[in-house]
Design an enzyme around this catalytic site. Structure first.
Site, PDB file in Angstrom:
ATOM      1  CB  ALA A 194      -0.801  -0.084   1.349  1.00  0.00           C
ATOM      2  N   GLY A 205       1.061  -5.123   0.831  1.00  0.00           N
ATOM      3  CA  GLY A 205      -0.448  -5.150  -0.016  1.00  0.00           C
ATOM      4  C   GLY A 205      -0.090  -5.720  -1.573  1.00  0.00           C
ATOM      5  CD  GLU A 213      -2.368  -7.633   2.573  1.00  0.00           C
ATOM      6  OE1 GLU A 213      -2.256  -6.472   2.135  1.00  0.00           O
ATOM      7  OE2 GLU A 213      -2.777  -7.860   3.885  1.00  0.00           O
ATOM      8  CD  GLU A 257       1.835  -5.405   5.409  1.00  0.00           C
ATOM      9  OE1 GLU A 257       2.774  -6.346   5.723  1.00  0.00           O
ATOM     10  OE2 GLU A 257       1.008  -5.704   4.604  1.00  0.00           O
TER      11      GLU A 257
HETATM   12  N1  CO8 Z   1       4.748   3.670  -0.323  1.00  0.00           N
HETATM   13  C1  CO8 Z   1       4.709   4.531  -1.016  1.00  0.00           C
HETATM   14  N2  CO8 Z   1       5.811   4.925  -1.535  1.00  0.00           N
HETATM   15  C2  CO8 Z   1       6.933   3.756  -1.714  1.00  0.00           C
HETATM   16  C3  CO8 Z   1       6.503   2.413  -1.223  1.00  0.00           C
HETATM   17  C4  CO8 Z   1       5.396   2.309  -0.452  1.00  0.00           C
HETATM   18  N3  CO8 Z   1       4.907   0.964   0.093  1.00  0.00           N
HETATM   19  N4  CO8 Z   1       7.407   1.706  -1.557  1.00  0.00           N
HETATM   20  C5  CO8 Z   1       8.477   2.411  -1.973  1.00  0.00           C
HETATM   21  N5  CO8 Z   1       8.031   3.588  -2.333  1.00  0.00           N
HETATM   22  C6  CO8 Z   1       8.839   4.803  -2.797  1.00  0.00           C
HETATM   23  C7  CO8 Z   1       9.871   5.133  -1.992  1.00  0.00           C
HETATM   24  O1  CO8 Z   1       9.763   6.115  -1.012  1.00  0.00           O
HETATM   25  C8  CO8 Z   1      10.659   5.709  -2.990  1.00  0.00           C
HETATM   26  O2  CO8 Z   1      10.307   7.086  -3.246  1.00  0.00           O
HETATM   27  P1  CO8 Z   1      11.338   8.590  -3.233  1.00  0.00           P
HETATM   28  O3  CO8 Z   1      12.152   8.140  -4.666  1.00  0.00           O
HETATM   29  O4  CO8 Z   1      10.350   9.424  -3.593  1.00  0.00           O
HETATM   30  O5  CO8 Z   1      12.097   8.435  -2.073  1.00  0.00           O
HETATM   31  C9  CO8 Z   1      10.446   5.010  -4.338  1.00  0.00           C
HETATM   32  O6  CO8 Z   1       9.359   4.176  -4.014  1.00  0.00           O
HETATM   33  C10 CO8 Z   1      11.442   4.026  -4.641  1.00  0.00           C
HETATM   34  O7  CO8 Z   1      11.805   3.132  -3.672  1.00  0.00           O
HETATM   35  P2  CO8 Z   1      13.072   2.882  -2.793  1.00  0.00           P
HETATM   36  O8  CO8 Z   1      14.069   4.047  -3.079  1.00  0.00           O
HETATM   37  O9  CO8 Z   1      12.881   2.386  -1.339  1.00  0.00           O
HETATM   38  O10 CO8 Z   1      13.671   1.675  -3.751  1.00  0.00           O
HETATM   39  P3  CO8 Z   1      14.535   0.268  -3.473  1.00  0.00           P
HETATM   40  O11 CO8 Z   1      14.742  -0.359  -4.833  1.00  0.00           O
HETATM   41  O12 CO8 Z   1      15.677   0.681  -2.687  1.00  0.00           O
HETATM   42  O13 CO8 Z   1      13.396  -0.667  -2.469  1.00  0.00           O
HETATM   43  C11 CO8 Z   1      11.578  -1.640  -1.915  1.00  0.00           C
HETATM   44  C12 CO8 Z   1      12.380  -0.989  -3.110  1.00  0.00           C
HETATM   45  C13 CO8 Z   1      12.500  -3.042  -1.143  1.00  0.00           C
HETATM   46  C14 CO8 Z   1      10.297  -2.020  -2.159  1.00  0.00           C
HETATM   47  C15 CO8 Z   1      11.350  -0.647  -0.915  1.00  0.00           C
HETATM   48  O14 CO8 Z   1      10.985   0.534  -1.190  1.00  0.00           O
HETATM   49  C16 CO8 Z   1      10.477  -0.949   0.360  1.00  0.00           C
HETATM   50  O15 CO8 Z   1      11.005  -1.616   1.214  1.00  0.00           O
HETATM   51  N6  CO8 Z   1       8.996  -0.479   0.249  1.00  0.00           N
HETATM   52  C17 CO8 Z   1       8.240  -0.485   1.456  1.00  0.00           C
HETATM   53  C18 CO8 Z   1       7.900  -1.950   1.711  1.00  0.00           C
HETATM   54  C19 CO8 Z   1       6.623  -2.016   2.662  1.00  0.00           C
HETATM   55  O16 CO8 Z   1       6.938  -1.374   3.813  1.00  0.00           O
HETATM   56  N7  CO8 Z   1       5.565  -2.261   2.109  1.00  0.00           N
HETATM   57  C20 CO8 Z   1       4.509  -2.282   3.246  1.00  0.00           C
HETATM   58  C21 CO8 Z   1       3.435  -1.163   2.994  1.00  0.00           C
HETATM   59  S1  CO8 Z   1       1.963  -1.056   4.051  1.00  0.00           S
HETATM   60  C22 CO8 Z   1       1.003  -2.148   3.304  1.00  0.00           C
HETATM   61  O17 CO8 Z   1       1.236  -2.747   2.234  1.00  0.00           O
HETATM   62  C23 CO8 Z   1      -0.200  -2.387   4.143  1.00  0.00           C
HETATM   63  C24 CO8 Z   1      -1.167  -3.503   3.157  1.00  0.00           C
HETATM   64  C25 CO8 Z   1      -2.557  -3.376   3.864  1.00  0.00           C
HETATM   65  C26 CO8 Z   1      -3.390  -2.715   2.803  1.00  0.00           C
HETATM   66  C27 CO8 Z   1      -4.738  -2.463   3.277  1.00  0.00           C
HETATM   67  C28 CO8 Z   1      -5.518  -1.438   2.286  1.00  0.00           C
HETATM   68  C29 CO8 Z   1      -4.527  -0.074   2.007  1.00  0.00           C
END
Ligand code: CO8
Length: 258
Positions: free
Chosen positions: A66, A109, A112, A132
């Protein structure tokens, strides 16, 4: 034709392919991206020329979960009154066979929505997980339920409570994904499997999918009863008669999806 911002759609014969394409945010699933996926899946369900669907993402990331930036300011009151996240469920309600072709990260997500698909094909370097818990919350679009059913309690507990990711190999060993393939072949192989499904009778594949999903909703006896009635009803279809006749006459069937 619907204008989409975050997905690309294409069609190969009877297979529809939906590609999540929000590279600047690692395919973070903002409300609009989810809405576009759901809109297109509903279109596919309505289109008699679509028999199977492939959902895929980018080479580095299927979906990072998400959109945390969009979600951060939300409140309980707002979540409750808008029934936040309920639109996600619509993905799982797709009636036609839906295959996830996963490269890179399928997190939160992202994992999911892969689990809402019927089959997951994983690239050899893909990673699955539910981080999460590290954000001070936990999975909210089926992770605690679908992951537990897919991989069993111990593995689901470990993944959901530590937030650690698992490799494609672990995902395959624990039954989360049906195959691991070379990264650059993921989408092609998913399309080939979808094309095999699409070559069968459309209503039969849809009914079989309904029966399999019933296994998660009922006792064994109720499920068997449901399956028996559905099986009996296949005799109302042209395709059932054609399928059996073609077998007896040693020729290929010509299904009419009817
Ligand atoms: N949300 C928003 N922005 C994101 C997300 C995210 N989940 N993941 C990555 N981005 C953004 C980063 O902030 C970055 O933006 P910016 O360039 O502006 O700083 C851009 O995408 C590129 O990301 P990274 O620089 O981090 O890229 P990497 O290649 O180094 O890493 C990863 C990629 C491993 C995917 C890393 O970005 C990561 O770990 N992301 C977050 C993963 C995470 O915590 N996911 C869980 C999210 S919460 C969730 O899914 C809840 C589900 C419940 C759903 C219920 C209804 C909504």
């Amino acid at each position: 034709n619907t204008k989409y911002q975050f997905i690309d759609v294409k069609k190969e014969e009877k297979v529809s392919i939906i590609t999540m394409n929000r590279p600047k945010a690692s395919n973070a699933l903002c409300d609009r991206l989810i809405h576009e996926i759901v809109t297109q899946l509903k279109k596919c369900d309505r289109n008699p020329e679509t028999n199977a669907i492939v959902l895929t993402g980018l080479h580095k990331v299927f979906a990072a979960g998400a959109d945390v930036k969009e979600m951060e300011p939300r409140t309980f009151q707002g979540n409750f009154s808008t029934n936040f996240s309920s639109e996600w469920d619509e993905i799982a309600k797709t009636r036609k066979p839906l295959i996830a072709a996963v490269n890179g990260f399928a997190l939160g997500g992202g994992c999911e929505i892969a689990m809402m698909c019927d089959i997951i094909i994983a690239g050899e370097n893909s990673k699955f997980g539910h981080p999460e818990i590290k954000l001070g919350t936990f999975s909210g679009a089926g992770g605690t339920q679908r992951l537990t059913r897919a991989v069993g309690k111990a593995k689901a507990m470990e993944m959901l409570l530590t937030g650690e990711l698992i490799s494609a190999r672990e995902a395959w060993q624990s039954g989360l994904v049906s195959r691991i393939v070379p990264d650059h072949d993921v989408v092609d192989i998913a399309i080939k499997i979808a094309a095999k499904i699409a070559a069968n009778s459309q209503p039969m594949a849809m009914m079989a999918k309904e029966c399999i999903n019933q296994a998660y909703e009922s006792t064994l006896q109720e499920g068997l009863e449901f399956e028996r009635r559905m099986f009996q009803s296949t005799f109302a279809f042209y395709d059932r008669e054609e399928g059996m006749k073609s077998f007896i006459n040693k020729r290929d069937p010509e299904f009419k999806d009817a």
